[in-house]
Design a protein around this motif. Structure first.
Motif, PDB file in Angstrom:
ATOM      1  N   ASP A 104       1.310  -1.398   0.066  1.00 56.91           N
ATOM      2  CA  ASP A 104      -0.392  -0.175   0.170  1.00 56.91           C
ATOM      3  C   ASP A 104       0.979   1.129  -0.176  1.00 56.91           C
ATOM      4  O   ASP A 104       0.526   2.344   0.814  1.00 56.91           O
ATOM      5  CB  ASP A 104      -0.822   0.061   0.902  1.00 56.91           C
ATOM      6  N   LEU A 105       1.920   1.289  -0.575  1.00 57.83           N
ATOM      7  CA  LEU A 105       2.854   2.397  -0.995  1.00 57.83           C
ATOM      8  C   LEU A 105       2.876   2.703  -2.522  1.00 57.83           C
ATOM      9  O   LEU A 105       3.099   1.948  -3.295  1.00 57.83           O
ATOM     10  CB  LEU A 105       4.380   2.201  -0.502  1.00 57.83           C
ATOM     11  N   THR A 106       1.759   3.991  -2.488  1.00 61.00           N
ATOM     12  CA  THR A 106       1.295   4.256  -3.977  1.00 61.00           C
ATOM     13  C   THR A 106       1.947   5.418  -4.544  1.00 61.00           C
ATOM     14  O   THR A 106       1.556   6.061  -5.553  1.00 61.00           O
ATOM     15  CB  THR A 106      -0.175   3.955  -3.839  1.00 61.00           C
ATOM     16  N   GLY A 107       2.722   6.053  -3.844  1.00 59.60           N
ATOM     17  CA  GLY A 107       3.993   7.429  -3.792  1.00 59.60           C
ATOM     18  C   GLY A 107       4.341   7.001  -5.097  1.00 59.60           C
ATOM     19  O   GLY A 107       4.733   8.120  -6.815  1.00 59.60           O
ATOM     20  N   SER A 108       5.113   5.850  -5.615  1.00 61.24           N
ATOM     21  CA  SER A 108       5.625   5.277  -6.718  1.00 61.24           C
ATOM     22  C   SER A 108       4.715   4.724  -7.623  1.00 61.24           C
ATOM     23  O   SER A 108       3.623   3.990  -7.425  1.00 61.24           O
ATOM     24  CB  SER A 108       6.870   4.003  -6.892  1.00 61.24           C
ATOM     25  N   LYS A 109       4.712   5.433  -9.219  1.00 60.54           N
ATOM     26  CA  LYS A 109       3.913   5.406 -10.445  1.00 60.54           C
ATOM     27  C   LYS A 109       3.888   4.293 -10.985  1.00 60.54           C
ATOM     28  O   LYS A 109       5.178   4.204 -11.739  1.00 60.54           O
ATOM     29  CB  LYS A 109       3.745   6.976 -10.550  1.00 60.54           C
ATOM     30  N   PHE A 110       3.533   3.626 -11.555  1.00 60.01           N
ATOM     31  CA  PHE A 110       3.262   2.983 -13.235  1.00 60.01           C
ATOM     32  C   PHE A 110       2.901   3.557 -13.931  1.00 60.01           C
ATOM     33  O   PHE A 110       1.354   3.936 -13.817  1.00 60.01           O
ATOM     34  CB  PHE A 110       1.835   2.064 -12.868  1.00 60.01           C
ATOM     35  N   GLY A 111       4.152   3.490 -14.049  1.00 60.63           N
ATOM     36  CA  GLY A 111       3.092   4.750 -16.339  1.00 60.63           C
ATOM     37  C   GLY A 111       4.015   3.396 -17.595  1.00 60.63           C
ATOM     38  O   GLY A 111       2.591   3.606 -17.765  1.00 60.63           O
ATOM     39  N   CYS A 112       4.493   3.081 -17.756  1.00 57.67           N
ATOM     40  CA  CYS A 112       4.946   2.781 -18.980  1.00 57.67           C
ATOM     41  C   CYS A 112       5.365   1.178 -18.377  1.00 57.67           C
ATOM     42  O   CYS A 112       4.751  -0.292 -19.801  1.00 57.67           O
ATOM     43  CB  CYS A 112       5.913   3.385 -20.252  1.00 57.67           C
ATOM     44  N   GLY A 113       5.518   0.583 -17.902  1.00 56.91           N
ATOM     45  CA  GLY A 113       6.002  -0.979 -17.036  1.00 56.91           C
ATOM     46  C   GLY A 113       7.153  -1.414 -17.924  1.00 56.91           C
ATOM     47  O   GLY A 113       7.064  -2.415 -17.656  1.00 56.91           O
ATOM     48  N   ILE A 114       8.191  -1.082 -18.746  1.00 57.36           N
ATOM     49  CA  ILE A 114       8.710  -1.205 -19.340  1.00 57.36           C
ATOM     50  C   ILE A 114      10.161  -0.564 -19.343  1.00 57.36           C
ATOM     51  O   ILE A 114      11.525  -0.240 -19.970  1.00 57.36           O
ATOM     52  CB  ILE A 114       8.353  -2.258 -21.343  1.00 57.36           C
ATOM     53  N   ALA A 115       9.841  -0.116 -17.897  1.00 55.83           N
ATOM     54  CA  ALA A 115      11.572   0.953 -17.778  1.00 55.83           C
ATOM     55  C   ALA A 115      11.635   2.063 -18.641  1.00 55.83           C
ATOM     56  O   ALA A 115      13.592   2.203 -19.086  1.00 55.83           O
ATOM     57  CB  ALA A 115      12.936  -0.009 -17.927  1.00 55.83           C
ATOM     58  N   GLN A 116      10.788   2.849 -18.928  1.00 56.32           N
ATOM     59  CA  GLN A 116      10.965   3.992 -20.305  1.00 56.32           C
ATOM     60  C   GLN A 116      10.869   4.870 -20.019  1.00 56.32           C
ATOM     61  O   GLN A 116      10.880   6.204 -20.504  1.00 56.32           O
ATOM     62  CB  GLN A 116      10.404   3.682 -21.819  1.00 56.32           C
TER      63      GLN A 116
END
Ligand code: FES
Ligand code: FES
Length: 160
Positions: free
Chosen positions: A30-42
């Motif tokens: 439940d640490l949601t400060g880090s975001k999902f953007g691309c999912g492929i290290a880009q």
């Protein structure tokens, strides 16, 4: 069970060893400060530190994190007053905000290794962190301001 530390706390998770660290942070801890953007290290939206090095949590299997120290944006400061966060506020850096925890984690890593970066060094280091709102000019200015704190700390340390 996979054991590791997050923001100084020992954590154990019972998940598929191939699950990316970002999923564990957001969905299990439940640490949601880090975001999902691309999912492929880009894009850099998911940037955290592992053993003080910046990594893209979206492509880091949790099995590779066993026994290590993870630092997320939540652990940077108890009150949001880390010098880089202060500089971010002073310069009103965020627009939509989505990329900003990753930007800050990369900036902290940069300043930890290079307390007085030039504009070119900032641009080179930060180029993997994409901002769709184009806040790059403010990011650079904030890093410049925060670097004064890092340089001071380094000088005090040199004299000690
Ligand atoms: S979500 Fe990890 S680099 Fe884009
Ligand atoms: S502030 Fe909107 S993506 Fe960077």
């Amino acid at each position: 069970m996979i054991n590791f530390r997050v923001n100084g706390e020992q954590r154990s998770v019972d998940v598929d060893p191939s699950m990316p660290l970002l999923w564990v942070l957001r969905d299990v801890l439940d640490l949601t400060g880090s975001k999902f953007g691309c999912g492929i290290a880009q894009c850099g939206a998911c940037t955290v530190h592992i053993d003080a090095q910046p990594v893209r949590a979206c492509v880091m299997p949790i099995s590779a994190v066993a026994g290590k120290d993870v630092l997320t944006i939540e652990g940077l400061s108890p009150d949001g007053e880390h010098p880089v966060q202060q500089a971010w506020k002073q310069h009103n850096v965020p627009q939509c905000g989505y990329c900003q925890s990753g930007q800050i984690m990369s900036a902290v890593a940069l300043l930890s290794s290079n307390p007085s970066p030039s504009d070119e060094e900032i641009d080179n280091y930060m180029q993997g962190n994409i901002c769709r709102c184009g806040t790059y000019t403010r990011i650079r200015a904030a890093i410049k301001d925060a670097s004064a704190h890092y340089s001071l700390a380094k000088n005090v340390g040199d004299e000690a």
